[in-house]
Scaffold this motif. Structure first.
Motif, PDB file in Angstrom:
ATOM      1  N   ALA A   3       0.821  -1.210   0.000  1.00  0.00           N
ATOM      2  CA  ALA A   3       0.000   0.000   0.000  1.00  0.00           C
ATOM      3  C   ALA A   3       0.859   1.266   0.000  1.00  0.00           C
ATOM      4  CB  ALA A   3      -0.927  -0.007   1.209  1.00  0.00           C
ATOM      5  N   GLU A   4       2.036   1.192   0.619  1.00  0.00           N
ATOM      6  CA  GLU A   4       2.979   2.306   0.685  1.00  0.00           C
ATOM      7  C   GLU A   4       2.372   3.545   1.350  1.00  0.00           C
ATOM      8  OE1 GLU A   4       4.419   2.829  -3.300  1.00  0.00           O
ATOM      9  OE2 GLU A   4       5.763   1.087  -3.168  1.00  0.00           O
ATOM     10  N   ARG A   5       1.494   3.321   2.325  1.00  0.00           N
ATOM     11  CA  ARG A   5       0.874   4.457   3.001  1.00  0.00           C
ATOM     12  C   ARG A   5       1.891   5.225   3.843  1.00  0.00           C
ATOM     13  NH1 ARG A   5      -0.735   2.932   8.315  1.00  0.00           N
ATOM     14  NH2 ARG A   5      -0.368   0.710   8.717  1.00  0.00           N
ATOM     15  N   PHE A   6       2.879   4.507   4.433  1.00  0.00           N
ATOM     16  CA  PHE A   6       3.894   5.215   5.208  1.00  0.00           C
ATOM     17  C   PHE A   6       4.745   6.107   4.307  1.00  0.00           C
ATOM     18  CE2 PHE A   6       3.530   1.422   8.178  1.00  0.00           C
ATOM     19  CZ  PHE A   6       2.842   2.121   9.149  1.00  0.00           C
ATOM     20  N   TRP A   7       5.083   5.600   3.126  1.00  0.00           N
ATOM     21  CA  TRP A   7       5.873   6.398   2.183  1.00  0.00           C
ATOM     22  C   TRP A   7       5.079   7.611   1.719  1.00  0.00           C
ATOM     23  CZ3 TRP A   7       8.357   4.052  -2.893  1.00  0.00           C
ATOM     24  CH2 TRP A   7       9.285   4.967  -3.401  1.00  0.00           C
ATOM     25  N   LEU A  11       6.019  11.615   2.307  1.00  0.00           N
ATOM     26  CA  LEU A  11       6.159  12.629   1.271  1.00  0.00           C
ATOM     27  C   LEU A  11       5.240  13.818   1.527  1.00  0.00           C
ATOM     28  CD1 LEU A  11       6.393  10.329  -1.884  1.00  0.00           C
ATOM     29  CD2 LEU A  11       8.255  11.526  -0.725  1.00  0.00           C
ATOM     30  N   GLU A  12       4.050  13.537   2.040  1.00  0.00           N
ATOM     31  CA  GLU A  12       3.117  14.620   2.350  1.00  0.00           C
ATOM     32  C   GLU A  12       3.645  15.480   3.497  1.00  0.00           C
ATOM     33  OE1 GLU A  12      -1.552  15.227   3.749  1.00  0.00           O
ATOM     34  OE2 GLU A  12      -0.876  13.305   2.931  1.00  0.00           O
ATOM     35  N   VAL A  13       4.132  14.833   4.554  1.00  0.00           N
ATOM     36  CA  VAL A  13       4.693  15.585   5.673  1.00  0.00           C
ATOM     37  C   VAL A  13       5.936  16.350   5.224  1.00  0.00           C
ATOM     38  CG1 VAL A  13       5.727  15.372   7.970  1.00  0.00           C
ATOM     39  CG2 VAL A  13       3.739  13.989   7.376  1.00  0.00           C
ATOM     40  N   SER A  14       6.714  15.750   4.318  1.00  0.00           N
ATOM     41  CA  SER A  14       7.931  16.401   3.826  1.00  0.00           C
ATOM     42  C   SER A  14       7.621  17.739   3.168  1.00  0.00           C
ATOM     43  CB  SER A  14       8.645  15.494   2.820  1.00  0.00           C
ATOM     44  OG  SER A  14       9.148  14.342   3.422  1.00  0.00           O
ATOM     45  N   ARG A  15       6.565  17.782   2.376  1.00  0.00           N
ATOM     46  CA  ARG A  15       6.234  19.037   1.687  1.00  0.00           C
ATOM     47  C   ARG A  15       5.927  20.157   2.689  1.00  0.00           C
ATOM     48  NH1 ARG A  15       4.040  15.251  -2.069  1.00  0.00           N
ATOM     49  NH2 ARG A  15       2.055  15.124  -0.951  1.00  0.00           N
TER      50      ARG A  15
END
Length: 276
Positions: A3-7, A11-15
């Motif tokens: 699912a790659e939900r952590f990834w 990326l969302e938090v990174s922005r």
């Protein structure tokens, strides 16, 4: 497919964290040196971040952790956090929510947290157990560089798989390499204990803490442990990523030495020698 939900969350938090200044990606340029392939060499541009400067007393960045970098908790004991100085987008830290030493033994709980993340998001995991092995923080943390399905985890992944298949020469330093398969964390805990015992690092049930510094590297296919002798060689600071095929050049790095001797010789300089 994972699912790659952590990834995706990372990326969302990174922005958001980058726009607020909480995230400070390393500024680097890639160097192309034919005699260094398949290693990836990058030169640091600008002033080194705090964790690459001379060691000295500094506060624990994980107690409390920087809330703008938080990706989310993993049960009551662990937390996913963005690396403040990432080497790529979505560079994740798996930290303990309470103080545990980086130089202590990794626990079954640590490995279960790794397995929980790994079931969702794949990639290259690494761990530096002490300053001699390249650790910049004393609070326990493993690191994950996420990778898409089918993407090589690191520049030396093909060489590691070739070693497992008997198609490549062994490295001239103290390490253990094994295949791994899917599991709930017990497979990783068992490999970890086996590698530590066979490399003379000690046994968690018997020794209060590891007897020697070491690095861990692993992905979905393999698990690698390297016993270390020192952190620097030829002006290069080498952590676990060096043994994955990534080297970072700073103002102290001797590029001429690297061109003459090659990256494998550099790794031999900082790893413990193989047993006779």
């Amino acid at each position: 497919m994972r699912a790659e939900r952590f990834w995706r969350a990372a990326l969302e938090v990174s922005r958001t964290a980058a726009s607020s200044g909480a995230l400070i990606p390393l500024s680097t340029e890639r160097l192309e040196l034919p005699n260094c392939a398949p290693f990836i060499l990058r030169r640091l541009q600008g002033a080194p971040p705090r964790h690459l400067r001379e060691p000295g007393p500094r506060p624990n960045p994980f107690l409390p952790w920087d809330r703008p970098l938080e990706v989310g908790p993993l049960g009551p004991d662990h937390l996913l956090l963005l690396n403040k100085y990432p080497v790529q987008d979505g560079h994740l830290l798996l930290i303990t929510q309470r103080w545990l030493p980086q130089s202590g033994w990794l626990s079954v709980s640590d490995w279960q947290a790794v397995a929980e993340v790994g079931a969702d998001t794949g990639g290259l995991w690494f761990f530096n157990n002490s300053p001699t092995a390249g650790a910049s923080q004393p609070h326990r943390h493993l690191q994950l560089l996420p990778r898409a399905s089918g993407e090589p985890s690191c520049p030396l992944a093909a060489d590691l798989l070739a070693q497992l298949d008997g198609r490549a020469a062994l490295w001239p330093w103290a390490y253990r390499l094994d295949r791994r398969g899917p599991g709930d964390g017990n497979d990783l805990a068992d490999l970890y204990a086996h590698h530590c015992a066979s490399l003379g690092l000690g046994r968690p049930a018997r020794d209060p803490q590891p007897l020697h510094p070491y690095n861990l590297l692993f992905d979905d296919d393999w698990f690698l442990t390297i016993r270390r002798s020192r952190e620097h060689g030829a002006g290069f600071s080498v952590n676990a990523l060096g043994f994955a095929g990534y080297l970072l050049l700073t103002g102290h790095s001797d590029l001429d030495w690297l061109q003459r001797h090659g990256p494998l010789r550099l790794l031999q300089e900082v790893a413990a020698p193989a047993a006779g």
